[in-house]
Structures are given as structure tokens and as C-alpha cells.
Design an enzyme around this catalytic site. Structure first.
Site, short mmCIF file in Angstrom:
data_model
loop_
_atom_site.label_atom_id
_atom_site.label_comp_id
_atom_site.label_asym_id
_atom_site.label_seq_id
_atom_site.Cartn_x
_atom_site.Cartn_y
_atom_site.Cartn_z
CB CYS A 6 -26.75 17.60 -29.54
SG CYS A 6 -27.17 16.97 -31.16
CD GLU A 13 -21.63 15.43 -24.97
OE1 GLU A 13 -21.21 16.57 -25.25
OE2 GLU A 13 -22.64 14.94 -25.50
CG HIS A 18 -22.60 15.24 -28.94
ND1 HIS A 18 -23.54 14.98 -27.97
CD2 HIS A 18 -23.23 15.15 -30.12
CE1 HIS A 18 -24.70 14.72 -28.55
NE2 HIS A 18 -24.55 14.82 -29.86
N1 GLN Z 1 -31.47 14.58 -33.51
C1 GLN Z 1 -31.68 14.71 -32.10
C2 GLN Z 1 -32.92 15.56 -31.79
O1 GLN Z 1 -33.48 16.14 -32.67
C3 GLN Z 1 -30.48 15.32 -31.41
C4 GLN Z 1 -29.30 14.41 -31.57
C5 GLN Z 1 -28.26 14.55 -30.50
O2 GLN Z 1 -28.50 15.03 -29.39
N2 GLN Z 1 -27.09 14.03 -30.81
O3 GLN Z 1 -33.33 15.61 -30.69
#
Ligand code: GLN
Length: 190
Positions: free
Chosen positions: A78, A172, A170
Site C-alpha cells: 500500500c 499483514e 495489506h
Molecule cells: N492512502 C495512503 C497513501 O496514499 C495509503 C493507504 C495505506 O497504506 N493503507 O499513502
């Protein structure tokens, strides 16, 4: 094996637990010195602008880049994927490592309320992977030499380039350790 988890911001504790559950030794990375002797590295989820800015302030940016460029197997989830990428769609507001030749679209699936879970088919893994998307990016441009391992509605959400893997979701958070296992397997070949 020592597996570094960038621990400036975000859900690094969950990644450290996942790595530990696979029998590796998690190392919380906060300084360049913490990168010494690692077999693999995880960049967690969180807020990529904050994480990138903190990495710069802590003098970690170039050391991270050279460690990954030197072949350190790396998983970014992410915000971690955003940090690894070469760019973002729209105006660039954050430092990025450029270690995955992709352009990402931040918050591509919508706002916090549009967070969702899905059962994903992932190339190379049997069955499906339960994937949690939280204000997730998708990959808007895939460079040459980047393999798409999973997609949602035609948008890549898991990519690999050499020993660098990025996920929009995610792994994790679900207890399914197969994506972290993939990282450790790459490290075994390292
Ligand atoms: N929206 C976040 C970003 O742009 C990422 C979100 C996440 O890591 N769950 O950094």
C-alpha cells in the site's frame, strides 16, 4: 534471517509479527545503520507522503535506494508500494524511491469509506488470497520488466520487478502469510 521493516510510520508492527511468525527475525529500521545485514526488507502501509518525508529527514532515502538497487528483496504494501514506485498520477507531492517501474494512482479505489476486502487470484499462489484494501492505490502504468501478479477490475494491485514486490493491499492483516513467504523465498535465492 534478519528481515528489516521500515518503522517510521504505519503498520510496521503487523509486518514484524508476520515476519516473526515465519521464523525470521524482524528488525525495525529507523536509521541507515539498521539496514546492515538484512536478508529482506518490508515497507509497510500507512501514509506514503509522511513516510517518504520521514525517510528523507532520517537520512534513510538514499541508503534505502542503494540497498534495494543492490538486490535486497523488498516487499512494499500500500503506502510501501507508493514509496517504491517511480511516480504517481497527478502532481507529484512526495519523495519516491523509483525502485519499481510503475506509476501509481493514490486512493484510486476511493475514500476511507470505500475500503473493501476481496478474494484475489495471485499468479503463482494456489486458491485465492484474502486482500484488504484501505484507501488503496492501484497501478496505472506498468513499465517493461514489471510483472502483474494480481488485478482488481483490470487494475493491477500486485506487481513484481526482479526481487521487488508491491501490493495495493495489506497481506499483514489477514494471517495468510503467503505473500511474506514469497519475500522470504526471494531472500533465500538472494
Ligand atoms: N492512502 C495512503 C497513501 O496514499 C495509503 C493507504 C495505506 O497504506 N493503507 O499513502
Amino acid at each position: 534471517m534478519r528481515v528489516g521493516v521500515l518503522a517510521l510510520q504505519g503498520d510496521f508492527r503487523e509486518h514484524a509479527a508476520a515476519v516473526g511468525a515465519l521464523g525470521a527475525e524482524p528488525v525495525l529500521v529507523r536509521t541507515a545503520a539498521d539496514l546492515a545485514g538484512l536478508g529482506a526488507l518490508v515497507l509497510p502501509g500507512g501514509e506514503s507522503t509522511t513516510m517518504g518525508n520521514l525517510a528523507e529527514r532520517f537520512g534513510l532515502f538514499e541508503p534505502l535506494r542503494s540497498a534495494i538497487a543492490g538486490g535486497l528483496p523488498t516487499l512494499g504494501t500500500c503506502a510501501g508500494l507508493i514509496l517504491l514506485a517511480a511516480g504517481t498520477t497527478g502532481p507529484s507531492v512526495q519523495p519516491q524511491l523509483g525502485m519499481l517501474d510503475v506509476t501509481v494512482e493514490r486512493n484510486a479505489f476511493g475514500r476511507q469509506v470505500d475500503s473493501f476486502e476481496a478474494d484475489l487470484e495471485v499468479a503463482g499462489l494456489p486458491g485465492t488470497v484474502r486482500a484488504v484494501f484501505i484507501r488503496a492505490p492501484w497501478v496505472a502504468r506498468v513499465g517493461e520488466g514489471v510483472e502483474v501478479l494480481a488485478s482488481v477490475d483490470g487494475h493491477p494491485v500486485m506487481v513484481r520487478q526482479g526481487k521487488v514486490v508491491g501490493t495495493s493491499f495489506h497481506p499483514e492483516l489477514t494471517g495468510d502469510l503467503r505473500v511474506h513467504r514469497l519475500l522470504l523465498d526471494m531472500a533465500g535465492e538472494h
